[in-house]
Design a protein around this motif. Structure first.
Motif, PDB file in Angstrom:
ATOM      1  N   PRO A   1       0.813  -0.697  -0.070  1.00  0.00           N
ATOM      2  CA  PRO A   1      -0.192   0.210  -0.171  1.00  0.00           C
ATOM      3  C   PRO A   1       0.596   1.170  -0.209  1.00  0.00           C
ATOM      4  O   PRO A   1       1.774   1.232   0.221  1.00  0.00           O
ATOM      5  N   ALA A   2       0.207   1.930  -0.254  1.00  0.00           N
ATOM      6  CA  ALA A   2       1.140   3.849  -0.678  1.00  0.00           C
ATOM      7  C   ALA A   2       1.017   4.215   0.616  1.00  0.00           C
ATOM      8  O   ALA A   2       0.764   3.497   1.769  1.00  0.00           O
ATOM      9  N   GLY A   3       2.220   4.992   0.792  1.00  0.00           N
ATOM     10  CA  GLY A   3       2.414   6.701   2.866  1.00  0.00           C
ATOM     11  C   GLY A   3       3.414   5.845   2.983  1.00  0.00           C
ATOM     12  O   GLY A   3       3.698   4.614   2.628  1.00  0.00           O
TER      13      GLY A   3
ATOM     14  N   ARG B   1       2.821   3.603   6.165  1.00  0.00           N
ATOM     15  CA  ARG B   1       3.114   2.804   6.791  1.00  0.00           C
ATOM     16  C   ARG B   1       2.864   1.317   5.824  1.00  0.00           C
ATOM     17  O   ARG B   1       3.860   0.277   6.003  1.00  0.00           O
ATOM     18  N   GLY B   2       2.742   1.558   4.740  1.00  0.00           N
ATOM     19  CA  GLY B   2       2.935   0.478   3.850  1.00  0.00           C
ATOM     20  C   GLY B   2       4.067   0.227   3.636  1.00  0.00           C
ATOM     21  O   GLY B   2       5.027  -0.280   3.078  1.00  0.00           O
ATOM     22  N   TYR B   3       5.189   1.395   2.983  1.00  0.00           N
ATOM     23  CA  TYR B   3       6.335   1.578   3.387  1.00  0.00           C
ATOM     24  C   TYR B   3       7.083   0.567   4.028  1.00  0.00           C
ATOM     25  O   TYR B   3       8.208   0.412   4.040  1.00  0.00           O
ATOM     26  N   LEU B   4       6.681   1.048   5.718  1.00  0.00           N
ATOM     27  CA  LEU B   4       7.242   0.230   6.523  1.00  0.00           C
ATOM     28  C   LEU B   4       7.887  -1.053   6.493  1.00  0.00           C
ATOM     29  O   LEU B   4       8.317  -2.023   6.605  1.00  0.00           O
ATOM     30  N   ARG B   5       5.984  -1.539   5.856  1.00  0.00           N
ATOM     31  CA  ARG B   5       5.810  -2.883   5.700  1.00  0.00           C
ATOM     32  C   ARG B   5       6.255  -3.183   4.824  1.00  0.00           C
ATOM     33  O   ARG B   5       7.090  -4.523   4.616  1.00  0.00           O
ATOM     34  N   TRP B   6       6.890  -3.087   3.518  1.00  0.00           N
ATOM     35  CA  TRP B   6       7.230  -3.144   2.425  1.00  0.00           C
ATOM     36  C   TRP B   6       8.656  -3.463   2.607  1.00  0.00           C
ATOM     37  O   TRP B   6       9.905  -4.246   2.476  1.00  0.00           O
ATOM     38  N   ARG B   7       9.523  -2.658   3.919  1.00  0.00           N
ATOM     39  CA  ARG B   7      11.237  -2.253   4.203  1.00  0.00           C
ATOM     40  C   ARG B   7      11.094  -3.985   4.846  1.00  0.00           C
ATOM     41  O   ARG B   7      11.562  -4.448   4.467  1.00  0.00           O
ATOM     42  N   ARG B   8      10.090  -4.267   6.145  1.00  0.00           N
ATOM     43  CA  ARG B   8      10.102  -5.391   6.726  1.00  0.00           C
ATOM     44  C   ARG B   8      10.046  -5.798   5.640  1.00  0.00           C
ATOM     45  O   ARG B   8      11.026  -7.451   6.220  1.00  0.00           O
ATOM     46  N   ASP B   9       9.770  -6.356   5.246  1.00  0.00           N
ATOM     47  CA  ASP B   9       9.263  -7.709   4.284  1.00  0.00           C
ATOM     48  C   ASP B   9      10.297  -7.512   3.192  1.00  0.00           C
ATOM     49  O   ASP B   9      10.970  -8.922   3.103  1.00  0.00           O
ATOM     50  N   LEU B  10      10.883  -6.778   3.215  1.00  0.00           N
ATOM     51  CA  LEU B  10      12.637  -7.143   2.081  1.00  0.00           C
ATOM     52  C   LEU B  10      13.788  -7.738   3.172  1.00  0.00           C
ATOM     53  O   LEU B  10      14.075  -8.008   2.686  1.00  0.00           O
ATOM     54  N   GLN B  11      13.681  -7.403   5.094  1.00  0.00           N
ATOM     55  CA  GLN B  11      14.572  -7.749   5.223  1.00  0.00           C
ATOM     56  C   GLN B  11      14.270  -9.037   5.230  1.00  0.00           C
ATOM     57  O   GLN B  11      15.702  -9.829   5.484  1.00  0.00           O
ATOM     58  N   VAL B  12      13.077  -9.683   5.309  1.00  0.00           N
ATOM     59  CA  VAL B  12      12.407 -11.244   5.734  1.00  0.00           C
ATOM     60  C   VAL B  12      12.692 -11.872   4.500  1.00  0.00           C
ATOM     61  O   VAL B  12      13.921 -12.936   4.687  1.00  0.00           O
ATOM     62  N   ARG B  13      12.751 -11.717   3.382  1.00  0.00           N
ATOM     63  CA  ARG B  13      13.096 -11.694   2.343  1.00  0.00           C
ATOM     64  C   ARG B  13      14.766 -12.097   2.093  1.00  0.00           C
ATOM     65  O   ARG B  13      14.982 -12.902   1.939  1.00  0.00           O
ATOM     66  N   HIS B  14      15.498 -10.704   2.138  1.00  0.00           N
ATOM     67  CA  HIS B  14      17.024 -11.032   2.147  1.00  0.00           C
ATOM     68  C   HIS B  14      17.642 -11.818   3.102  1.00  0.00           C
ATOM     69  O   HIS B  14      18.525 -12.165   2.715  1.00  0.00           O
TER      70      HIS B  14
END
Length: 200
Positions: A82-84, A86-99
């Motif tokens: 999602p935009a905004g 909160r969506g950005y922070l979710r994306w960043r956290r998801d990336l860290q887990v994926r990496h």
């Protein structure tokens, strides 16, 4: 990294090669020395180099984390969240887990022990204690790569006052050594002026 490879041996060399191989197909490119190169492959190599400058003897885990920190990042674009903020922070956290998961798979394949793999994962997920020197070097290196390769374009599409606040916040997170390296970097005049304004 001949000295580093000699220090850690063929297992380390193989892990680095597999991480680079995973990042090589990156469809996103950046220009370095007049050539278009895969973004994440290049950023990973740059972060590795910065970490080696920041610490006299970085650990094997830190170098592996530096190399794998954004492994195959292009597979999870920002617009899938999602935009905004909160969506950005979710994306960043998801990336860290994926990496971290990508790194684990490669390191397990190379025969690394659980302690080393866990340390790499914590560094990538930024879960190390604040006073951890390697966690700080990791953060410093990420910032230096950003300043070197992304600050200019980011500033072009961001309001000046917002950029000043971003730089101030970033500056507060990095070490004195990283600040010196940042100011000594070959920055565009307008980027240097922006940093100087933020620090005034």
């Amino acid at each position: 990294m001949p000295d580093t490879q000699d220090r850690f041996g063929p297992r380390f060399e193989r892990a680095i090669a597999l991480i680079d191989e995973a990042n090589a197909p990156d469809p996103v490119t950046i220009e370095v020395d007049g050539r278009d190169v895969p973004k994440e492959l290049t950023h990973a190599r740059m972060l590795t180099a910065w970490v080696e400058r920041l610490l006299p003897e970085p650990s094997e885990a830190l170098l592996l984390a530096a190399r794998a920190h954004h492994i195959r990042r292009w597979e999870s674009p920002r617009d899938t969240f999602p935009a905004g903020r909160r969506g950005y922070l979710r994306w960043r956290r998801d990336l860290q887990v994926r990496h971290a998961a990508h790194a684990r798979a490669i390191l397990e394949e190379c025969g690394y022990d659980e302690d080393t793999i866990g340390r790499v994962e914590r560094l990538i997920r930024k879960e190390t204690p604040k006073r951890d020197p390697e966690g700080q070097a990791f953060e410093d290196g990420l910032t230096l790569v950003f300043l070197e390769t992304q600050l200019h374009d980011f500033a072009l599409r961001t309001e000046p006052e917002t950029m000043v606040n971003v730089i101030r916040k970033t500056w507060s997170k990095i070490s004195p050594a990283a600040r010196e390296l940042a100011l000594a970097s070959d920055l565009a005049p307008e980027d240097r002026a922006l940093i100087e304004r933020a620090l005034a």
